[in-house]
Scaffold this motif. Structure first.
Motif, PDB file in Angstrom:
ATOM      1  N   THR A  26       1.307  -1.020  -0.147  1.00 32.40           N
ATOM      2  CA  THR A  26       0.017  -0.256  -0.263  1.00 32.40           C
ATOM      3  C   THR A  26       1.048   1.243  -0.268  1.00 32.40           C
ATOM      4  O   THR A  26       0.986   2.677  -0.437  1.00 32.40           O
ATOM      5  CB  THR A  26      -0.922   0.018   1.091  1.00 32.40           C
ATOM      6  N   ASP A 205     -12.376   2.840  12.773  1.00 33.30           N
ATOM      7  CA  ASP A 205     -12.434   1.617  12.125  1.00 33.30           C
ATOM      8  C   ASP A 205     -13.703   0.968  11.265  1.00 33.30           C
ATOM      9  O   ASP A 205     -13.769   0.453   9.977  1.00 33.30           O
ATOM     10  CB  ASP A 205     -11.626   0.374  12.072  1.00 33.30           C
ATOM     11  N   LEU A 226     -13.404   6.336   2.513  1.00 36.20           N
ATOM     12  CA  LEU A 226     -12.985   5.553   1.894  1.00 36.20           C
ATOM     13  C   LEU A 226     -13.640   5.702   1.008  1.00 36.20           C
ATOM     14  O   LEU A 226     -13.530   4.297  -0.451  1.00 36.20           O
ATOM     15  CB  LEU A 226     -12.119   5.219   2.805  1.00 36.20           C
ATOM     16  N   GLN A 230     -13.365   4.748  -3.132  1.00 35.65           N
ATOM     17  CA  GLN A 230     -13.469   3.659  -4.110  1.00 35.65           C
ATOM     18  C   GLN A 230     -14.336   3.826  -5.083  1.00 35.65           C
ATOM     19  O   GLN A 230     -14.075   3.196  -6.057  1.00 35.65           O
ATOM     20  CB  GLN A 230     -13.451   2.280  -3.072  1.00 35.65           C
ATOM     21  N   SER A 244      -6.139   5.241   1.721  1.00 31.57           N
ATOM     22  CA  SER A 244      -6.455   4.210   2.378  1.00 31.57           C
ATOM     23  C   SER A 244      -5.193   4.606   3.665  1.00 31.57           C
ATOM     24  O   SER A 244      -5.386   4.057   4.741  1.00 31.57           O
ATOM     25  CB  SER A 244      -5.370   3.230   1.620  1.00 31.57           C
ATOM     26  N   GLN A 247      -6.184   7.208   6.611  1.00 33.40           N
ATOM     27  CA  GLN A 247      -7.462   6.042   7.425  1.00 33.40           C
ATOM     28  C   GLN A 247      -6.778   5.134   7.983  1.00 33.40           C
ATOM     29  O   GLN A 247      -6.839   5.062   9.558  1.00 33.40           O
ATOM     30  CB  GLN A 247      -8.389   5.080   6.544  1.00 33.40           C
TER      31      GLN A 247
END
Length: 274
Positions: A26, A205, A226, A230, A244, A247
């Motif tokens: 990532t 989360d 997020l 996406q 990402s 977050q």
């Protein structure tokens, strides 16, 4: 013995490496240009690292609003979780009353109840209270119990604190709420730190709750933001990975800062019933 320990450490390092690869990928993708991402074969280390994906992702959607909403919900929900779980755990650990054990085991039994079972009834309750598309369903429940796992963790830790300290404060004229606030909580910092971290990560989360109760984009949390990113810009992998990281980085930082307290709190809580 040394060979056995070496094997254990090797397996632990190997397992850690397997779990860290997605995170490294990532980060790597977030630091690449679109042209480099499209290259074949793909390389883990960027040839020319760039940070342009981060401001691009941040300004593509109102992430400032998403982050603000998430911080607001997370801090209040975490506060409610710690206070209510500590209060309930104090009652189970320090007071003897009829049916205490049965009530405690019933509370633990709720951990086996899937959230999907109560999802629709709880939603209907909040709809009757006109709380849909507000932060109330995400915050208010934390002030009523704090969750069975957190209660269990704190209760086990409270059991390790000698009762003689309570009796000494009672002789000095302290009330039970004062004992809880001035004695139990200060001595339970490791367990409380563990609950804070678990609650913070869980609320930060949380995707299911905002998905069910929030409808307006201006109320979205970062998890919903997020998902919206996406759906809207999913083909831009560099910016998607940057979003990402926006977050997940706060939760990683919180975990590593409190790692020592988490280990101590969980380890000591496991000895509470002895």
């Amino acid at each position: 013995m040394k060979a056995r320990m070496s094997l254990v450490y090797f397996l632990l390092v190997l397992g850690a490496g397997v779990f860290v690869i997605p995170f490294l990928w990532t980060v790597s993708t977030a630091l690449k240009t679109s042209q480099e991402i499209a290259k074949d074969p793909v390389h883990l280390i960027p040839a020319k690292p760039t940070l342009e994906n981060f401001p691009g992702a941040w300004h593509a959607l109102p992430f400032t609003t998403f982050i603000g909403n998430t911080v607001f919900v997370t801090l209040l929900a975490t506060l409610g979780t710690v206070l209510s779980a500590a209060l309930v755990a104090y009652g189970f650990a320090r007071f003897k009353f009829k049916g205490r054990n049965a009530l405690f085991y019933t509370m633990l039994g709720t951990m086996m109840l899937p959230s999907q079972v109560t999802m629709i009834p709880v939603f209907l309750i909040w709809r009757q209270l006109h709380a849909i598309d507000t932060f109330i369903p995400l915050i208010l429940p934390a002030f009523f119990g704090g969750g069975p796992f957190n209660i269990f963790l704190l209760r086990q830790f409270f059991l390790t604190i000698p009762h003689e300290l309570d009796e000494a404060m009672l002789i000095d004229g302290a009330s039970y709420p004062q004992i809880w606030w001035r004695l139990i909580l200060p001595l339970s910092q490791p367990a409380i730190a563990a609950v804070v971290v678990f609650s913070f990560i869980g609320n930060w989360d949380n995707f299911e709750g905002p998905l069910i109760y929030l409808n307006s984009p201006e109320n979205y949390t970062v998890a919903m933001g997020l998902r919206l990113f996406q759906d809207s810009f999913g083909t831009n992998m560099g910016q998607l990975m940057s979003a990402s990281l926006i977050q997940i980085v706060p939760t990683i930082v919180i975990f590593f800062l409190a790692q020592r307290y988490i280990i101590k709190g969980v380890a000591v809580s496991g000895m509470g019933g002895r």
